[in-house]
Design a protein around this motif. Structure first.
Motif, PDB file in Angstrom:
ATOM      1  N   GLU A  33     -31.630  24.755   2.387  1.00  0.00           N
ATOM      2  CA  GLU A  33     -30.589  25.785   2.364  1.00  0.00           C
ATOM      3  C   GLU A  33     -30.406  26.410   3.745  1.00  0.00           C
ATOM      4  OE1 GLU A  33     -31.985  28.360  -0.733  1.00  0.00           O
ATOM      5  OE2 GLU A  33     -31.240  27.039  -2.315  1.00  0.00           O
ATOM      6  N   ALA A  34     -31.503  26.638   4.458  1.00  0.00           N
ATOM      7  CA  ALA A  34     -31.414  27.209   5.800  1.00  0.00           C
ATOM      8  C   ALA A  34     -30.696  26.252   6.743  1.00  0.00           C
ATOM      9  CB  ALA A  34     -32.814  27.532   6.332  1.00  0.00           C
ATOM     10  N   MET A  35     -31.013  24.949   6.632  1.00  0.00           N
ATOM     11  CA  MET A  35     -30.359  23.964   7.481  1.00  0.00           C
ATOM     12  C   MET A  35     -28.866  23.884   7.157  1.00  0.00           C
ATOM     13  SD  MET A  35     -31.197  19.953   8.196  1.00  0.00           S
ATOM     14  CE  MET A  35     -32.924  20.253   8.132  1.00  0.00           C
TER      15      MET A  35
ATOM     16  N   GLU B 171     -24.548  13.495   1.199  1.00  0.00           N
ATOM     17  CA  GLU B 171     -23.807  14.755   1.156  1.00  0.00           C
ATOM     18  C   GLU B 171     -24.127  15.542   2.418  1.00  0.00           C
ATOM     19  OE1 GLU B 171     -23.295  18.802  -1.499  1.00  0.00           O
ATOM     20  OE2 GLU B 171     -24.837  17.367  -2.050  1.00  0.00           O
ATOM     21  N   ALA B 172     -23.082  15.867   3.152  1.00  0.00           N
ATOM     22  CA  ALA B 172     -23.229  16.668   4.362  1.00  0.00           C
ATOM     23  C   ALA B 172     -22.119  17.708   4.366  1.00  0.00           C
ATOM     24  CB  ALA B 172     -23.148  15.793   5.602  1.00  0.00           C
TER      25      ALA B 172
ATOM     26  N   ILE C 227     -25.739  24.565   9.717  1.00  0.00           N
ATOM     27  CA  ILE C 227     -24.649  23.602   9.912  1.00  0.00           C
ATOM     28  C   ILE C 227     -23.303  24.267   9.653  1.00  0.00           C
ATOM     29  CG2 ILE C 227     -23.615  21.478   9.008  1.00  0.00           C
ATOM     30  CD1 ILE C 227     -26.537  20.499   8.528  1.00  0.00           C
ATOM     31  N   ASN C 228     -23.213  25.053   8.583  1.00  0.00           N
ATOM     32  CA  ASN C 228     -21.956  25.739   8.271  1.00  0.00           C
ATOM     33  C   ASN C 228     -21.576  26.728   9.369  1.00  0.00           C
ATOM     34  OD1 ASN C 228     -21.565  24.359   5.873  1.00  0.00           O
ATOM     35  ND2 ASN C 228     -22.621  25.887   4.649  1.00  0.00           N
ATOM     36  N   GLN C 229     -22.546  27.480   9.888  1.00  0.00           N
ATOM     37  CA  GLN C 229     -22.263  28.421  10.964  1.00  0.00           C
ATOM     38  C   GLN C 229     -21.822  27.688  12.222  1.00  0.00           C
ATOM     39  OE1 GLN C 229     -25.846  30.734  11.267  1.00  0.00           O
ATOM     40  NE2 GLN C 229     -25.233  32.138   9.641  1.00  0.00           N
ATOM     41  N   PHE C 230     -22.460  26.570  12.523  1.00  0.00           N
ATOM     42  CA  PHE C 230     -22.075  25.771  13.686  1.00  0.00           C
ATOM     43  C   PHE C 230     -20.641  25.282  13.546  1.00  0.00           C
ATOM     44  CE2 PHE C 230     -21.764  21.452  15.547  1.00  0.00           C
ATOM     45  CZ  PHE C 230     -21.864  21.786  16.883  1.00  0.00           C
TER      46      PHE C 230
END
Length: 153
Positions: free
Chosen positions: A7-9, A112-113, A13-16
């Motif tokens: 979840e942290a990763m 899934e990414a 990724i979403n913030q990036f």
């Protein structure tokens, strides 16, 4: 990797993706993560509009799958970082199993990414010799997924 790490990763990724940054590297004692929007743009533009495995109407990016051939055996590697699933649904049979004959282009698994489902196609026709990952596990870019012995199907 625990669910909290995943979840942290995913949050990173979403913030990036929402930021203006082009490259991000994160390294901890349990994993390394390298994100590059410039490399993703070339992959994203190369293949779109593949139907999703789920009932979602979201287009699927079909990245190119890297392969390494050794003595008639092709190693299929992960084209991106994400969670690999061996079946379209937990209640369904896996796409392929050891001993199955596959044709070039046939789906071997999905990754899934960033809430996108990406199919991983077989680059060659042949027989699945090894499944090198477990269902619903995090895979890294270029990580070996399958070993396929090339044949003419």
């Amino acid at each position: 990797m625990s669910m909290t790490d995943t979840e942290a990763m995913t949050a990173l990724i979403n913030q990036f993706n929402q930021s203006s940054a082009q490259v991000m590297d994160v390294k901890t004692t349990t994993f390394e993560l390298h994100l590059n929007k410039q490399a993703e743009t070339a992959e994203t533009n190369s293949a779109r509009s593949q139907p999703a495995v789920t009932d979602s109407a979201v287009p699927v990016v079909k990245p190119t799958t890297e392969v390494a051939t050794q003595s008639g055996t092709t190693m299929v590697t992960a084209p991106l970082v994400g969670v690999a699933y061996l079946a379209a649904d937990p209640k369904q049979a896996p796409f392929v199993q050891v001993g199955d004959r596959v044709k070039s282009g046939e789906t071997l698994c999905v990754i899934e990414a960033m809430k996108m489902i990406n199919e991983v196609p077989s680059p060659v026709s042949g027989i699945v010799k090894e499944v090198l990952i477990k269902n619903a596990t995090m895979v890294e870019f270029d990580e070996p997924l399958f070993a396929i012995e090339e044949t003419t199907v």
